[in-house]
Enzyme design. Structure first.
Site, short mmCIF file in Angstrom:
data_model
loop_
_atom_site.label_atom_id
_atom_site.label_comp_id
_atom_site.label_asym_id
_atom_site.label_seq_id
_atom_site.Cartn_x
_atom_site.Cartn_y
_atom_site.Cartn_z
N ASP A 16 -95.21 1.36 -3.94
CA ASP A 16 -94.90 2.11 -2.73
C ASP A 16 -94.87 1.12 -1.56
O ASP A 16 -95.31 -0.03 -1.69
CB ASP A 16 -95.97 3.18 -2.53
N PHE A 17 -94.35 1.54 -0.41
CA PHE A 17 -94.31 0.65 0.75
C PHE A 17 -95.41 0.99 1.75
O PHE A 17 -96.40 0.27 1.88
CB PHE A 17 -92.94 0.69 1.43
N ASP A 18 -95.28 2.11 2.47
CA ASP A 18 -96.25 2.47 3.51
C ASP A 18 -97.63 2.73 2.91
O ASP A 18 -97.78 3.55 2.00
CB ASP A 18 -95.79 3.72 4.26
N ASP A 197 -100.33 5.01 -2.49
CA ASP A 197 -101.47 5.40 -1.66
C ASP A 197 -101.47 6.87 -1.28
O ASP A 197 -102.46 7.36 -0.72
CB ASP A 197 -101.48 4.59 -0.36
#
Length: 256
Positions: A16-18, A197
């Site tokens: 994932d990124f954020d 997350d």
């Protein structure tokens, strides 16, 4: 993890990124990638079959927040939950759904009518997100918006994806699980790791477990989302912990 270490050339690493490669901050436009992430991913990519960022963000925004990611060899960004794909410097995507611009037009008036004005509207191109992190009562604002935004999304053929103090209105029919499952099949993965997350990453966790491969799920831990930690094989301390784990993997590959 043992399978990944024994056969890195068959491993697909999904991220994932954020909140995983970048910190969660009040302004989503300031969620810049962790300073060490691009170099770590570049080193990791030399050992594994593929590295993919699977995110609700448009790929162009990910690259704006992490320009050095363009230099990661073989990186694929599956943006908008797989609706858009960046690879080899090019973005492939179908036309945006008609409901998204209509929702964008109606949102400010709706928020004003509800008296919830201390929010941030994020235009994602194929989706629109309402963040309540700046509100005096972020959790209360999120609860007050959930039902009205769900109704607004439904009127325009969209669905609501909840996240960490954010509600995202987006097209249905794709999630991180579908996107990541298809990518694993495309690359003929022999093992898999996924790190995330937030609640939207649970679908990717499910994809790892249903792939029929040796797999490991990693939670970029926070006090805001506990469900993901309960479902993860490994919990690390936010983006710093994710990058440290990837560095450890790369180091282990180099010594095998």
């Amino acid at each position: 993890m043992e399978a990944i270490l024994k056969d890195p050339a068959g491993a697909v690493i999904g991220l994932d990124f954020d909140g995983t490669l970048s910190p969660i901050v009040p302004d989503p436009d300031a969620a810049f990638v962790h300073a060490e992430a691009p170099r770590t991913l570049a080193e990791l990519g030399r050992h594994v079959r593929a590295v993919a960022i699977v995110t609700g963000r448009p790929p162009a925004k990910v690259l704006e927040l992490g320009p050095a990611l363009k230099e990661v060899p073989g990186l694929v960004i599956l943006g908008h939950y797989g609706f858009e794909r960046w690879e080899d410097g090019r973005i492939c995507a179908p036309p945006p759904p008609a409901g998204v611009p209509r929702v964008k037009a109606e949102l400010p008036l709706l928020l004003d009518s509800l008296g919830v004005t201390d929010t941030a509207i994020e235009d994602k191109g194929r989706a629109v997100a309402v963040h309540t992190r700046r509100s005096a009562d972020p959790e209360g604002a999120l609860a007050a918006l959930r039902e009205p935004l769900t109704a607004l999304a439904a009127r325009h053929g969209l669905v609501v994806e909840p996240g960490r103090l954010v509600l995202e209105l987006r097209p249905s029919g794709m999630d991180k699980g579908h996107a990541f499952s298809a990518f694993l099949a495309e690359r003929a993965a022999r093992s898999v790791l996924f790190a995330g997350d937030d609640l939207g990453d649970l679908a990717a966790f499910d994809a790892v477990r249903s792939a029929g491969l040796p797999g490991v799920t990693v939670c970029s831990g926070s006090a805001e989302v506990t469900e993901l930690a309960d479902r993860a094989d490994i919990v690390v301390d936010g983006p710093e912990g994710v990058v440290a784990l990837l560095r450890e993997l790369t180091s282990a590959f180099s010594h095998t």
